[in-house]
Write a protein that holds these residues in place. Structure first.
Motif, mmCIF file in Angstrom:
data_model
loop_
_atom_site.group_PDB
_atom_site.id
_atom_site.type_symbol
_atom_site.label_atom_id
_atom_site.label_comp_id
_atom_site.label_asym_id
_atom_site.label_seq_id
_atom_site.Cartn_x
_atom_site.Cartn_y
_atom_site.Cartn_z
ATOM 1 N N TYR A 45 -34.477 2.899 -24.131
ATOM 2 C CA TYR A 45 -34.524 2.037 -22.901
ATOM 3 C C TYR A 45 -33.782 2.923 -21.838
ATOM 4 O O TYR A 45 -32.819 3.648 -22.103
ATOM 5 N N ASP A 46 -34.570 3.568 -20.674
ATOM 6 C CA ASP A 46 -33.929 4.385 -19.606
ATOM 7 C C ASP A 46 -33.935 3.400 -18.580
ATOM 8 O O ASP A 46 -34.997 3.386 -17.950
ATOM 9 N N LYS A 47 -32.874 3.161 -17.833
ATOM 10 C CA LYS A 47 -33.051 2.268 -16.611
ATOM 11 C C LYS A 47 -33.367 3.090 -15.712
ATOM 12 O O LYS A 47 -33.662 2.236 -14.502
ATOM 13 N N THR A 48 -33.586 4.396 -15.564
ATOM 14 C CA THR A 48 -34.012 5.088 -14.305
ATOM 15 C C THR A 48 -35.629 5.219 -14.412
ATOM 16 O O THR A 48 -36.289 5.647 -13.490
ATOM 17 N N VAL A 57 -38.605 -6.104 -16.332
ATOM 18 C CA VAL A 57 -38.621 -4.754 -16.021
ATOM 19 C C VAL A 57 -37.283 -4.014 -16.273
ATOM 20 O O VAL A 57 -36.403 -4.431 -16.015
ATOM 21 N N SER A 58 -37.624 -2.757 -15.992
ATOM 22 C CA SER A 58 -36.427 -1.828 -16.179
ATOM 23 C C SER A 58 -35.457 -2.027 -14.713
ATOM 24 O O SER A 58 -35.818 -2.500 -13.766
ATOM 25 N N TYR A 99 -33.778 -5.655 -17.427
ATOM 26 C CA TYR A 99 -32.841 -5.704 -18.378
ATOM 27 C C TYR A 99 -31.451 -5.375 -17.770
ATOM 28 O O TYR A 99 -31.162 -4.925 -16.799
ATOM 29 N N ALA A 100 -30.523 -5.865 -18.573
ATOM 30 C CA ALA A 100 -29.108 -5.752 -18.309
ATOM 31 C C ALA A 100 -28.835 -4.131 -18.462
ATOM 32 O O ALA A 100 -29.190 -3.348 -19.185
ATOM 33 N N ASP A 101 -27.763 -3.813 -17.973
ATOM 34 C CA ASP A 101 -27.521 -2.157 -17.903
ATOM 35 C C ASP A 101 -26.685 -2.080 -19.358
ATOM 36 O O ASP A 101 -27.054 -0.773 -19.924
ATOM 37 N N ARG A 102 -26.406 -2.833 -20.015
ATOM 38 C CA ARG A 102 -25.913 -2.764 -21.463
ATOM 39 C C ARG A 102 -26.965 -2.158 -22.509
ATOM 40 O O ARG A 102 -26.737 -1.843 -23.557
ATOM 41 N N MET A 103 -28.230 -2.519 -21.852
ATOM 42 C CA MET A 103 -29.437 -2.021 -22.971
ATOM 43 C C MET A 103 -29.556 -0.487 -22.701
ATOM 44 O O MET A 103 -30.389 -0.080 -23.724
ATOM 45 N N GLN A 104 -29.090 0.054 -21.755
ATOM 46 C CA GLN A 104 -29.355 1.636 -21.708
ATOM 47 C C GLN A 104 -29.252 2.582 -23.065
ATOM 48 O O GLN A 104 -28.013 2.129 -23.631
#
Length: 137
Positions: free
Chosen positions: A42-45, A89-90, A27-32
């Motif tokens: 969505y949580d990128k962590t 994946v995240s 996922y791109a960071d902008r999806m956070q």
């Protein structure tokens, strides 16, 4: 055709677990913070992923075939069926897999079955109740 029917029947009998190989992306960071198909944000962590068909909350071990690194992710989003990618994946999972620099990786997916607790045995009788005596009147 027979193999797909066989997989279908064994999947519903609980005798087979899902496996696949192909390309993974992340996922791109902008999806956070955006909502996923399951309703979660969505949580990128976190170790989460999108898959085209696996049920939500399915746990999948993703192994990078180039470096052998692997991580277990929870499916909480959908992705379009693709000939090119089997999973998204995240960011946290991508870091663990060592695929951030390249952007994609060739991976193997293996469903992780949850250990089913054994059925509890019948409770042991600790004591028996004393017989009730009728009073004489």
């Amino acid at each position: 055709m027979f193999s797909s029917i066989n997989f279908f029947l064994s999947f519903f009998n609980g005798t087979a677990s899902y496996t696949a190989s192909g390309k993974a992306s992340f996922y791109a960071d902008r999806m956070q913070g955006h909502r996923t198909s399951s309703g979660e944000r969505y949580d990128k962590t976190l170790f989460t992923a999108a898959h085209a068909t696996l049920p939500f909350n399915t746990k999948v071990q993703v192994t990078n075939l180039k470096n052998g690194k692997s991580v277990v992710v929870k499916i909480n989003d959908r992705m379009a069926r693709s000939r090119h990618h089997v999973i998204d994946v995240s960011r946290a999972a991508a870091v663990e897999l060592g695929m951030v620099r390249d952007g994609t990786a060739t991976v193997r997916l293996t469903e992780v079955k949850e250990e089913q607790p054994e059925q509890q045995e019948l409770p042991v009788v600790v004591s028996k109740a004393a017989p009730v005596l009728k009073s004489k009147r």
